[in-house]
Design a protein around this motif. Structure first.
Motif, PDB file in Angstrom:
ATOM      1  N   SER A  31      -2.233   8.781   4.841  1.00 59.51           N
ATOM      2  CA  SER A  31      -1.039   8.213   5.492  1.00 59.51           C
ATOM      3  C   SER A  31      -0.778   6.786   5.015  1.00 59.51           C
ATOM      4  CB  SER A  31      -1.201   8.241   7.011  1.00 59.51           C
ATOM      5  OG  SER A  31      -2.320   7.469   7.404  1.00 59.51           O
ATOM      6  N   VAL A  32      -1.838   6.027   4.771  1.00 61.48           N
ATOM      7  CA  VAL A  32      -1.688   4.665   4.261  1.00 61.48           C
ATOM      8  C   VAL A  32      -1.214   4.709   2.816  1.00 61.48           C
ATOM      9  CG1 VAL A  32      -2.934   2.543   3.681  1.00 61.48           C
ATOM     10  CG2 VAL A  32      -3.364   3.675   5.867  1.00 61.48           C
ATOM     11  N   ARG A  33      -1.762   5.615   2.019  1.00 60.16           N
ATOM     12  CA  ARG A  33      -1.314   5.780   0.630  1.00 60.16           C
ATOM     13  C   ARG A  33       0.193   6.085   0.576  1.00 60.16           C
ATOM     14  NH1 ARG A  33      -4.804   6.178  -3.299  1.00 60.16           N
ATOM     15  NH2 ARG A  33      -7.011   6.222  -2.805  1.00 60.16           N
ATOM     16  N   GLU A  34       0.626   6.981   1.459  1.00 58.11           N
ATOM     17  CA  GLU A  34       2.041   7.352   1.501  1.00 58.11           C
ATOM     18  C   GLU A  34       2.905   6.166   1.915  1.00 58.11           C
ATOM     19  OE1 GLU A  34       2.496  10.770   4.004  1.00 58.11           O
ATOM     20  OE2 GLU A  34       1.053  11.927   2.831  1.00 58.11           O
ATOM     21  N   GLN A  35       2.456   5.426   2.925  1.00 64.38           N
ATOM     22  CA  GLN A  35       3.215   4.265   3.396  1.00 64.38           C
ATOM     23  C   GLN A  35       3.364   3.227   2.285  1.00 64.38           C
ATOM     24  OE1 GLN A  35       1.607   2.643   7.020  1.00 64.38           O
ATOM     25  NE2 GLN A  35       3.206   1.113   7.210  1.00 64.38           N
ATOM     26  N   LEU A  65      -0.349  -4.192   7.600  1.00 67.90           N
ATOM     27  CA  LEU A  65       0.455  -3.145   6.975  1.00 67.90           C
ATOM     28  C   LEU A  65       1.595  -2.734   7.898  1.00 67.90           C
ATOM     29  CD1 LEU A  65       0.845  -1.056   4.681  1.00 67.90           C
ATOM     30  CD2 LEU A  65      -0.743   0.425   5.934  1.00 67.90           C
ATOM     31  N   ASN A  66       1.304  -2.658   9.179  1.00 66.04           N
ATOM     32  CA  ASN A  66       2.306  -2.221  10.147  1.00 66.04           C
ATOM     33  C   ASN A  66       3.161  -3.366  10.676  1.00 66.04           C
ATOM     34  OD1 ASN A  66       1.550   0.498   9.979  1.00 66.04           O
ATOM     35  ND2 ASN A  66      -0.163   0.128  11.331  1.00 66.04           N
ATOM     36  N   ALA A  67       2.858  -4.596  10.294  1.00 69.54           N
ATOM     37  CA  ALA A  67       3.608  -5.756  10.784  1.00 69.54           C
ATOM     38  C   ALA A  67       4.998  -5.838  10.170  1.00 69.54           C
ATOM     39  CB  ALA A  67       2.840  -7.044  10.506  1.00 69.54           C
TER      40      ALA A  67
END
Length: 92
Positions: A31-35, A65-67
């Protein structure tokens, strides 16, 4: 800078960020790779490279990352790459 050159820089920064995360934290969830793969803002990618270099723990990087694009200040013990999990700097 033309569009093709900008796309190369973005692609290279995505690859650099993922490689850095693998070096620091070993496993990078899909999911992080995709983001990261969807990111196209060079400034945001470069900020995340700095966060990945300096985040004391994976969770600190995840928060950055989510900020989103509005985040720009990486300060405090959370961004001490030699801090132990309690957030205190490691003694040498």
């Amino acid at each position: 800078m033309d569009q093709a050159e900008m796309e190369r820089f973005v692609r290279n920064d995505r690859e650099d960020l993922l490689a850095l995360l693998e070096m620091r934290f070993e496993t990078v969830p899909g999911s992080v790779r995709e983001q990261i793969g969807r990111m196209d803002d060079l400034n945001e990618l470069q900020r995340l490279i700095l966060a990945a270099c300096n985040a004391a723990e994976w969770e600190v990087f995840r928060e950055e990352l989510n900020a989103g694009k509005g985040s720009f200040k990486l300060t405090g013990e959370r961004f001490n790459p030699v801090a132990n999990p309690s957030g205190k700097g490691a003694s040498l």
